[in-house]
Structure formats: C-alpha cells, structure tokens
Design a protein around this motif. Structure first.
Motif, PDB file in Angstrom:
ATOM      1  N   ASP A  10       0.833  -1.204   0.000  1.00  0.00           N
ATOM      2  CA  ASP A  10       0.000   0.000   0.000  1.00  0.00           C
ATOM      3  C   ASP A  10       0.864   1.250   0.000  1.00  0.00           C
ATOM      4  OD1 ASP A  10      -2.759  -1.222   0.562  1.00  0.00           O
ATOM      5  OD2 ASP A  10      -1.593  -1.969   2.278  1.00  0.00           O
ATOM      6  N   PHE A  11       0.267   2.350  -0.440  1.00  0.00           N
ATOM      7  CA  PHE A  11       0.796   3.656  -0.085  1.00  0.00           C
ATOM      8  C   PHE A  11       0.518   3.867   1.395  1.00  0.00           C
ATOM      9  CE2 PHE A  11      -0.117   4.392  -4.659  1.00  0.00           C
ATOM     10  CZ  PHE A  11       1.164   4.745  -5.062  1.00  0.00           C
ATOM     11  N   LEU A  12       1.435   4.539   2.067  1.00  0.00           N
ATOM     12  CA  LEU A  12       1.294   4.748   3.508  1.00  0.00           C
ATOM     13  C   LEU A  12       1.296   6.238   3.815  1.00  0.00           C
ATOM     14  CD1 LEU A  12       3.833   2.035   4.760  1.00  0.00           C
ATOM     15  CD2 LEU A  12       1.328   1.821   4.566  1.00  0.00           C
ATOM     16  N   LEU A  13       0.270   6.699   4.499  1.00  0.00           N
ATOM     17  CA  LEU A  13       0.178   8.072   4.978  1.00  0.00           C
ATOM     18  C   LEU A  13       0.306   8.034   6.494  1.00  0.00           C
ATOM     19  CD1 LEU A  13      -0.322  11.078   4.446  1.00  0.00           C
ATOM     20  CD2 LEU A  13      -2.788  10.619   4.567  1.00  0.00           C
ATOM     21  N   ASP A  14       1.417   8.555   6.987  1.00  0.00           N
ATOM     22  CA  ASP A  14       1.737   8.462   8.415  1.00  0.00           C
ATOM     23  C   ASP A  14       1.626   7.022   8.903  1.00  0.00           C
ATOM     24  OD1 ASP A  14       2.376  11.123   8.750  1.00  0.00           O
ATOM     25  OD2 ASP A  14       0.332  11.716   9.276  1.00  0.00           O
ATOM     26  N   GLY A  15       2.116   6.117   8.081  1.00  0.00           N
ATOM     27  CA  GLY A  15       2.193   4.705   8.457  1.00  0.00           C
ATOM     28  C   GLY A  15       0.943   3.894   8.219  1.00  0.00           C
ATOM     29  N   GLN A  16      -0.150   4.555   7.817  1.00  0.00           N
ATOM     30  CA  GLN A  16      -1.414   3.846   7.608  1.00  0.00           C
ATOM     31  C   GLN A  16      -1.704   3.683   6.117  1.00  0.00           C
ATOM     32  OE1 GLN A  16      -3.185   2.553  10.252  1.00  0.00           O
ATOM     33  NE2 GLN A  16      -1.332   3.254  11.319  1.00  0.00           N
ATOM     34  N   PRO A  17      -2.305   2.545   5.721  1.00  0.00           N
ATOM     35  CA  PRO A  17      -2.632   2.336   4.304  1.00  0.00           C
ATOM     36  C   PRO A  17      -3.507   3.472   3.754  1.00  0.00           C
ATOM     37  CG  PRO A  17      -2.883   0.296   5.518  1.00  0.00           C
ATOM     38  CD  PRO A  17      -2.652   1.376   6.540  1.00  0.00           C
ATOM     39  N   PHE A  18      -3.163   3.917   2.547  1.00  0.00           N
ATOM     40  CA  PHE A  18      -3.869   5.039   1.931  1.00  0.00           C
ATOM     41  C   PHE A  18      -4.047   4.754   0.445  1.00  0.00           C
ATOM     42  CE2 PHE A  18      -3.899   9.109  -0.353  1.00  0.00           C
ATOM     43  CZ  PHE A  18      -4.877   9.813   0.335  1.00  0.00           C
ATOM     44  N   ARG A  19      -5.289   4.837  -0.021  1.00  0.00           N
ATOM     45  CA  ARG A  19      -5.553   4.655  -1.436  1.00  0.00           C
ATOM     46  C   ARG A  19      -5.666   6.029  -2.110  1.00  0.00           C
ATOM     47  NH1 ARG A  19      -9.041   0.608  -4.409  1.00  0.00           N
ATOM     48  NH2 ARG A  19     -10.235   0.294  -2.498  1.00  0.00           N
ATOM     49  N   ILE A  20      -4.889   6.223  -3.177  1.00  0.00           N
ATOM     50  CA  ILE A  20      -4.963   7.459  -3.942  1.00  0.00           C
ATOM     51  C   ILE A  20      -6.170   7.389  -4.875  1.00  0.00           C
ATOM     52  CG2 ILE A  20      -3.806   8.897  -5.648  1.00  0.00           C
ATOM     53  CD1 ILE A  20      -1.136   7.877  -4.534  1.00  0.00           C
ATOM     54  N   LEU A  21      -7.061   8.336  -4.716  1.00  0.00           N
ATOM     55  CA  LEU A  21      -8.209   8.518  -5.612  1.00  0.00           C
ATOM     56  C   LEU A  21      -8.034   9.889  -6.250  1.00  0.00           C
ATOM     57  CD1 LEU A  21     -11.004   7.278  -3.179  1.00  0.00           C
ATOM     58  CD2 LEU A  21     -10.017   5.989  -5.088  1.00  0.00           C
ATOM     59  N   SER A  22      -7.393   9.899  -7.409  1.00  0.00           N
ATOM     60  CA  SER A  22      -6.940  11.151  -8.007  1.00  0.00           C
ATOM     61  C   SER A  22      -7.682  11.435  -9.309  1.00  0.00           C
ATOM     62  CB  SER A  22      -5.432  11.063  -8.268  1.00  0.00           C
ATOM     63  OG  SER A  22      -4.956  12.213  -8.917  1.00  0.00           O
ATOM     64  N   GLY A  23      -7.700  12.709  -9.657  1.00  0.00           N
ATOM     65  CA  GLY A  23      -8.236  13.139 -10.938  1.00  0.00           C
ATOM     66  C   GLY A  23      -7.289  14.116 -11.603  1.00  0.00           C
ATOM     67  N   ALA A  24      -7.079  13.938 -12.900  1.00  0.00           N
ATOM     68  CA  ALA A  24      -6.203  14.841 -13.653  1.00  0.00           C
ATOM     69  C   ALA A  24      -6.925  16.152 -13.931  1.00  0.00           C
ATOM     70  CB  ALA A  24      -5.770  14.184 -14.960  1.00  0.00           C
ATOM     71  N   LEU A  25      -6.241  17.234 -13.603  1.00  0.00           N
ATOM     72  CA  LEU A  25      -6.766  18.585 -13.791  1.00  0.00           C
ATOM     73  C   LEU A  25      -5.567  19.475 -14.110  1.00  0.00           C
ATOM     74  CD1 LEU A  25      -8.924  20.827 -13.534  1.00  0.00           C
ATOM     75  CD2 LEU A  25      -8.596  20.762 -11.061  1.00  0.00           C
ATOM     76  N   HIS A  26      -5.461  19.892 -15.363  1.00  0.00           N
ATOM     77  CA  HIS A  26      -4.296  20.666 -15.803  1.00  0.00           C
ATOM     78  C   HIS A  26      -4.555  22.155 -15.605  1.00  0.00           C
ATOM     79  CE1 HIS A  26      -3.500  17.087 -18.723  1.00  0.00           C
ATOM     80  NE2 HIS A  26      -3.122  16.819 -17.482  1.00  0.00           N
ATOM     81  N   TYR A  27      -3.812  22.769 -14.701  1.00  0.00           N
ATOM     82  CA  TYR A  27      -4.024  24.184 -14.399  1.00  0.00           C
ATOM     83  C   TYR A  27      -3.897  25.043 -15.642  1.00  0.00           C
ATOM     84  CZ  TYR A  27       1.129  24.244 -14.305  1.00  0.00           C
ATOM     85  OH  TYR A  27       2.459  24.112 -14.626  1.00  0.00           O
ATOM     86  N   PHE A  28      -3.065  24.638 -16.600  1.00  0.00           N
ATOM     87  CA  PHE A  28      -2.805  25.430 -17.800  1.00  0.00           C
ATOM     88  C   PHE A  28      -3.916  25.318 -18.838  1.00  0.00           C
ATOM     89  CE2 PHE A  28      -0.476  21.452 -17.569  1.00  0.00           C
ATOM     90  CZ  PHE A  28      -0.805  20.791 -18.730  1.00  0.00           C
ATOM     91  N   ARG A  29      -4.912  24.478 -18.583  1.00  0.00           N
ATOM     92  CA  ARG A  29      -6.059  24.344 -19.494  1.00  0.00           C
ATOM     93  C   ARG A  29      -7.350  24.903 -18.887  1.00  0.00           C
ATOM     94  NH1 ARG A  29      -3.790  18.746 -21.746  1.00  0.00           N
ATOM     95  NH2 ARG A  29      -3.681  19.289 -23.973  1.00  0.00           N
ATOM     96  N   VAL A  30      -7.221  25.549 -17.742  1.00  0.00           N
ATOM     97  CA  VAL A  30      -8.383  26.073 -17.024  1.00  0.00           C
ATOM     98  C   VAL A  30      -8.064  27.502 -16.596  1.00  0.00           C
ATOM     99  CG1 VAL A  30      -9.899  25.743 -15.020  1.00  0.00           C
ATOM    100  CG2 VAL A  30      -8.941  23.744 -16.207  1.00  0.00           C
TER     101      VAL A  30
END
Length: 583
Positions: A10-30
C-alpha cells in the motif's frame, strides 16, 4: 506535516494504508479563477488527490525565462489543492505528451537528442527542473503541503530505453530537494514497463480497460508495492476532420469499479479536460498528420465548462462503494445566454500586412524554427517571372499553405493530404504564401520537428529565392488592429484572410459558447484573449469562453478568418457542440 511512503502492498500516509483517488486537472487548461471550483468538484466526486502535468514550453517559451504568472501560477494551484484538504501529484516531464504542442518540449531545444542523455538536452532539462522544484519542494507533504508523488518523465518506455537519462532526471529531482516517492508510468506491456523505469522508482500503468489483466502485468514487473493506474483513460481527445470521441459512462464506471475492487489506486485521466486555449493543441502523426481541436473536453466527468456529466455521477457512485464521499453534489448546468452581435470593419490581411508584423528578407525560404520568435502563422512573398502556366512544388508542407498570385487565391495545400504541388495558370507576378502551423506533434519520433515549409519551393524545377517573410504574432494581433467594432458592418459572405471585430453585450459575467458553424477557419480573441482555433471541418463547432473573461456589458470579439465566412455574425450557443460521435 505528514509522511507519505510506499509500503509492501500500500501507499502509507503516516504509516497507515492510503488509497490514492486522483483526478487529472491541468491548471494550464483552465482559467485560474476557476481552479478552486474544479478542485472542489473533484472533492465532491469523492477524490482525495489532484494530478497535473507541468508544460515546459508554456513556462519557458524562450530559454532563460520561466513564467509563473496568471494561468501558469503552479504554486497558487497547489495552494488551492491544499486549501481544499486534498493531495497533489506533480508530473513535470520534461516530456508530458498530454496532446499538448510538442509534448511540452520547447521549440528552442536542440533538434537532436531530446528525451535522452545528450548533454545539451540534459543541461536545459536541469535548468527547467530546478525552476519547477523551487515551487514543488516547499509544497511537499513532509513540509506541510499537498504533494505526495512526483513523476519522472512520462511513458518513456514507448519512446526509448536510455537508463542514464532516467537516472539523471532522478538525480536532478532528489538534489533539488524532492523527498516524496518518485513514480514512472507506462502502458502495461512488459517491454515498456521494463524500459521506462529504474529500480527505486515506483512503476504505475496507463490504461482504460481490462483492469485485472493489466494490473497483473504490472505486478509481474513490480512484485511489491501498491498497484496504481496513474492514467485511467475514461475518454479520449479529438482531431480536426474526425468525430467527437465519447465513452460509455456505464462501461467506464465498471472499469473503475474493477480497479478499486482490486485494491488499486487510480488517477482518472481526465477528471476535467478543459481547453487548449491559444494555439497550444498538439497533433498526432502515425503516417497521417492529425491536428487536434481546441477543446480538451475529453468526455471527462466534468465537461469543458466545468459541469458534472453522467460519468461524474456514475464514478461518484462507484467510489462511494469503497470510501465515504461528501454529501453534496454540484448542481446540473442550465443553458447559457445566446447573445448575437454583428461583425464590422473587415481588414484584409494581405493588403495590410505591415500592421501585423515586420517584413524580413531571406535568400532562401526559412522554416518557422529559423525565425525568432517562432510564429504559428506567417506570410512569405517573392516575385516570379516565367512564361505561361507552371507547377509550384514544395519540399514539405507543415502544415497548411494557401497560395496567392497578385492577391488572388489559387489554392490551399494540407500536410495531412501529403500535398506538395499546385498548378499555376500564370507564372508572373507577386507570389504570396500564407503558412500556418496547426499544432506540433506531441507523441513519437516526430517530436521537435521544424514547422513551416521544409526544403523550400520551386517553380518548374527552378528553386525560388529572394523571399520577404512576415511572422505574425498571433497573441498581439488584436492590439495591432486599428479601428473598432463601430466601423462598417459586414452584410454578406466574406473571403479571407481577413480580420473582423464585433461587440457582444451580456448583462452579467457568465460562461459563453461561441458558435462557429457559419465561419470557415481561423482564430478568435475575446477581450484580447486568444481562445483558439475554429475550423468548419469539425467536429468541434463551439469555442468555450470562461466567465472570468466575460464582462458585464460590452465585450470585444476579434476574428481572423483565413478561409471563407458564410455567416459573418457572432452567435452564441446555449451548450457546447463538440460534433458527431461516429466516424
């Protein structure tokens, strides 16, 4: 302050399992005044992270410069992500693809050796990454910021296998002070995953379907660590002359469900595509050149104007099966205003060329890359003096050339048609070429190729020399236009190349969609801001105008029509029209 790390599974955030739920958002297109709104809508869909590329060529159009102002203020963008309680992934390339001109690489780079350990290229990359990381390093999670991952290069396994190059990028990144985990991304094929990464960099994959199969391939190349699809393709991009690409919300949601059921992390590409404002869209060329449209809607969960789609709600429902999502959702969009304005005071480009730039003298016809600054549009003229008809032959067209003799249009040649020759009924007079760059190739071996006319022009086998060339600064074109929208009104069809202007009145600032169906091919500026290209061939028929550009009251619209305008009126549509969805 927090710690983000890669664990055994897993990814760990302060030692705890963390799932990344990400979305692509390009600052240069907005538009920057809409960044906070788009970030908040990502949060309300259930995402916890925003991912963005960094476009080197936008920040550094000339070597030695690095623009972080306005819509390129990466630090402000990362700050807004932090303010929303979200994390960030930064992908600075230096190559980004992203359907962005030249894949984000500046045109001033050396012509040979890009994306390799060639010393001159690496020297320029070091300068670039130093500037990017001055922004990113203080924004890392272990310094109280939102950044949890930084990516090295981008789908490098589809391009090369120069391990020294990847090692140097990694070294520059660490020496600059980046302490968060470093990742790579490649398509889930064994050879690409092996070629595109290094031990010590966390491999991720890019795909939009067959999640279980592709995650299994990723696992064979990386036996431990969290699985991640860092480009989950939920839509696609469009090119001029094709159709508008869409994907089923139900099918995309089922694939997202499969990813999450497998325990993988995800970055949805795109969560919100935005717009290729200006002349920033790229092109594909796998035998046939295909320039990309201005819209980067991408059939994403949030559409080009930032409104939730059926895909937004379907994805939110999937995420809710695995993680808590916010209670509220963005409201549905209603129709936008449809004001109309007449166009006025046509100024012919050829008859008034000196208004748009300065003529330069060249013995041989130069490419665009031999001109400074490098233009997207230029005029070139010379005198011919032969007998009778003849054939004009070009070395190579990149990407569109319209030919005039004594101001009379004789024809247009297109790169995608592999055009190289044009018959001239007469071969005496002033020969003028209107040359246009339609977008630099953003993927594959044609990165960094020069634009304009390559290897000159000949008439009846004789090379033409003694050229006058006028590069047109598209960004400054409205400023160099005299007069106003109060001049003579255009009342019928109009032949280009011509510049016309109008004044569009609205009661309050609001998003708008300019309807270009009655126009031919060209560019549009709204209150001095270059929205981008339009083209009758489609599929895109509207140009998005962000509300921050729109003033309550009168708004100036300037149009450069390069072809023929059948309906010389500024019209607005209540919704986007991105074209038919079948080939």
């Amino acid at each position: 302050m927090a710690e983000f790390a890669i664990g055994e599974r897993d990814f760990l955030l302060d030692g705890q399992p963390f799932r990344i739920l990400s979305g692509a958002l390009h600052y240069f297109r907005v538009h920057p005044e809409q960044w906070a709104d788009r970030i908040d809508k990502a949060r309300r869909m259930g995402l916890n992270t925003i991912e963005t590329y960094v476009p080197w060529n936008a920040h550094a159009p000339e070597r030695g410069t690095f623009d972080l102002s306005g819509g390129l203020d990466l630090d402000r963008f990362l700050g807004l992500i932090a303010d929303a309680g979200m994390h960030a992934i930064v992908r600075p390339g230096p190559y980004i693809c992203a359907e962005w001109a030249n894949g984000g690489l500046p045109v001033w780079l050396p012509g040979e050796g890009v994306r390799s350990s060639e010393p001159r290229y690496l020297d320029a990359v070091r300068e670039y990454l130093r500037q990017v990381y001055r922004v990113v390093v203080p924004r890392q999670i272990d310094r109280g910021g939102p950044v949890i991952l930084v990516q090295i290069e981008n789908e490098y396994g589809a391009y090369g296998s120069d391990k020294r190059y990847l090692a140097e990028l990694t070294r520059y990144t660490r020496e600059a002070g980046v302490t968060v985990p470093l990742t790579t991304v490649d398509q889930p094929l064994d050879d690409m995953l092996a070629a595109g990464s290094l031990d010590g960099l966390h491999r991720t994959a890019s795909f939009g379907s067959r999640a279980a199969e592709r995650l299994a391939i990723l696992r064979t190349q990386q036996p431990t660590g969290p699985l991640m699809c860092s480009e989950f393709w939920c839509g696609w991009f469009d090119n001029w002359g094709s159709h508008h690409h869409t994907t089923s919300a139900e099918d995309s949601a089922a694939e997202l469900d499969a990813l999450l059921a497998a325990g993988a992390s995800v970055n949805i590409y795109m969560f919100h595509g935005g717009t290729n404002f200006g002349l920033t869209s790229g092109a594909n060329d796998k035998g046939t050149y295909q320039p990309l449209v201005t819209s980067y809607d991408y059939d994403a969960p949030l559409d080009e104007a930032g409104n939730p789609t059926a895909k937004y709600h379907a994805f939110r429902d999937v995420i809710a099966r695995y993680h808590k999502v916010p209670d509220s959702v963005p409201p549905p969009a209603g129709p936008l205003p449809t004001p109309v304005a007449s166009l006025h005071e046509p100024i012919l480009l050829l008859a008034n060329a000196e208004r748009w730039g300065t003529w330069q003298t060249h013995e041989q016809l130069p490419t665009f890359d031999e001109l400074a600054p490098t233009p997207h549009l230029a005029l070139a003229r010379t005198t011919i003096d032969d007998d009778g008809p003849g054939v004009l032959v070009f070395g190579e067209i990149r990407d569109r050339v319209t030919v005039f003799l004594d101001g009379v249009r004789l024809g247009t040649l297109l790169r995608e048609h592999h055009d190289r020759a044009l018959e001239l009924p007469l071969t005496e007079g002033e020969l003028t070429l209107l040359i246009e760059d339609l977008g630099r190739v953003d993927y594959g071996p044609r990165l960094g190729e020069p634009k304009g006319v390559i290897d000159g022009v000949s008439l009846n086998g004789r090379p033409l020399t003694d050229w006058d060339v006028l590069p047109i600064d598209a960004a400054a074109l409205p400023d160099r236009r005299p007069g106003s929208a109060d001049g003579a009104e255009v009342t019928g069809p109009l032949a280009g190349p011509v510049v016309v202007s109008g004044r569009l009145t609205v009661p309050e600032s609001t998003d708008l969609f300019l309807d270009t169906a009655g126009w031919g091919k060209g560019m549009v500026w709204f209150n001095g801001f270059l929205l981008g290209r339009y083209w009758r061939r489609g599929p895109q028929r509207t140009l998005y105008v962000p509300a921050p550009l729109v003033r309550a009251g009168a708004n100036d619209v300037v149009v450069l029509e390069l072809d023929t305008m059948l309906d010389p009126v500024v019209r607005c549509a209540p919704h986007a029209h991105l074209g038919h969805t079948e080939a």
